[in-house]
Scaffold this active site. Structure first.
Site, PDB file in Angstrom:
ATOM      1  N   LYS A 133       3.733 -12.742   4.895  1.00 41.71           N
ATOM      2  CA  LYS A 133       3.546 -13.128   3.488  1.00 41.71           C
ATOM      3  C   LYS A 133       3.991 -14.560   3.182  1.00 41.71           C
ATOM      4  O   LYS A 133       3.407 -15.224   2.336  1.00 41.71           O
ATOM      5  CB  LYS A 133       4.295 -12.156   2.562  1.00 41.71           C
ATOM      6  CG  LYS A 133       3.637 -10.783   2.468  1.00 41.71           C
ATOM      7  CD  LYS A 133       4.358  -9.908   1.448  1.00 41.71           C
ATOM      8  CE  LYS A 133       3.770  -8.518   1.418  1.00 41.71           C
ATOM      9  NZ  LYS A 133       4.347  -7.684   0.359  1.00 41.71           N
ATOM     10  N   ASP A 160       2.102  -8.490  -5.953  1.00 44.84           N
ATOM     11  CA  ASP A 160       3.212  -7.523  -5.872  1.00 44.84           C
ATOM     12  C   ASP A 160       4.015  -7.515  -7.177  1.00 44.84           C
ATOM     13  O   ASP A 160       4.295  -6.461  -7.743  1.00 44.84           O
ATOM     14  CB  ASP A 160       4.166  -7.881  -4.726  1.00 44.84           C
ATOM     15  CG  ASP A 160       3.628  -7.429  -3.373  1.00 44.84           C
ATOM     16  OD1 ASP A 160       2.864  -6.453  -3.319  1.00 44.84           O
ATOM     17  OD2 ASP A 160       3.988  -8.075  -2.362  1.00 44.84           O
TER      18      ASP A 160
END
Ligand code: NAP
Length: 282
Positions: free
Chosen positions: A66, A102
């Site tokens: 990420k 997220d």
């Protein structure tokens, strides 16, 4: 021609994203396919360039890529850059743009379940890893004015709070300090990996002092009710598992790729069916 999507990570075999997205394509009559790709850290750059070359429309990014993917993208959304993590990549005019859904996924799920304005609430975040950063910065970007943060490693919590690019105040606490003043909080968000299967008997912070009616959210969804949530529930708190965050981060990615909002309840059902007690991380 079929539109191609996927998720890259290491490990990736237990990802629940493919079944969730493929079902949404079928439901919406979109000619798309979503595949899990096992990509090791050394192959990340080749994978990102290769996916562009073969015409992939977009993909998700999970552990451990990420942060590492950021310099490999053409554009990065400002919130994702501030968070320092990208979980969704979209092909826009032939370029890769990175987003972080997220934090927004968590906040969407929180807003839905909490049922009222969040701005003036007393909020505690437990943990200071990647997920905590996404949640803390997204809440701050949504004008929540005060967030306290507690973590095992205090310096990491202090650095997370100091680097927040949005106006915010709040204390940096040890987990012991957080436990003592737990009764002050309206919303408590557990973001550490403590309590996740198979270590289901562990709890990062005791819920003994939680106030009745407080809202306690644990971003873990395996198990759906962690020990921390169970303890909070016994003391009269309202609780929420990490399932909503997972489903909403996926739904927001899907919307960015296709311009269409999927059926969130159906996505949740699909993930619940898949869960069945297995270890999962995305
Ligand atoms: P991360 O960056 O590795 O951060 C881990 C956090 O857990 C840190 O705060 C760390 O504290 C703490 N921690 C780890 N081991 C600990 C221990 N033994 N005692 C006390 N604290 C400990 O991980 P992440 O990416 O933020 O993910 C955290 C959790 O969120 C994972 O369970 C992940 O599956 C879940 N998650 C869920 C979703 C969802 O969609 N629901 C999305 C993302 C992540 P230190 O700083 O002291 O090391």
């Amino acid at each position: 021609m079929k539109k191609l999507f996927g998720v890259i990570g290491d490990p990736i075999a237990h990802s629940m994203s493919p079944v969730m997205h493929n079902d949404a394509f079928a439901q919406l009559d979109i000619d798309g396919a979503y595949h899990p790709f096992h990509v090791k850290a050394d192959d990340l750059a080749a994978a990102v360039h290769g996916m562009k070359a073969i015409g992939v429309e977009g993909f998700n990014v999970t552990i451990p890529h990420k942060a590492a993917i950021i310099p490999l993208l053409d554009h990065v959304d400002p919130l994702a850059r501030a968070i320092g993590a990208v979980n969704t990549v979209v092909r826009e005019n032939g370029s890769w743009t990175g987003y972080n859904t997220d934090g927004a996924g968590f906040v969407r799920g929180l807003q839905e379940a909490y049922g009222g304005p969040l701005e003036e609430k007393r909020v505690l975040v437990i943990g200071a890893g990647g997920a905590a950063r996404a949640i803390y910065y997204t809440l701050a970007s949504e004008k929540v004015s005060r967030i306290d943060i507690a973590n095992r490693t205090l310096e990491k919590a202090a650095s997370l709070a100091e680097s927040c690019p949005y106006p915010i105040t709040g204390a940096v606490l040890t987990t012991e300090e957080a436990e003592k003043q737990l009764g002050e909080y309206d919303i408590i968000i557990q973001t550490t990996s403590i309590g996740m299967s198979p270590l289901i008997e562990e709890c990062p912070v005791s819920m003994e002092n939680v106030k009745q009616g407080a809202f306690v959210s644990d971003i873990i969804y395996n198990p759906l009710e962690t020990k921390l949530l169970n303890e909070a529930k016994k003391r009269g708190a309202r609780i929420q598992s990490g399932l909503k965050m997972f489903v909403y981060q996926g739904a927001l990615a899907f919307e960015k790729w296709t311009g269409t909002a999927p059926d969130i309840h159906r996505m949740e059902e699909i993930v619940l069916q898949q869960l069945g007690g297995k270890y999962v991380n995305n």
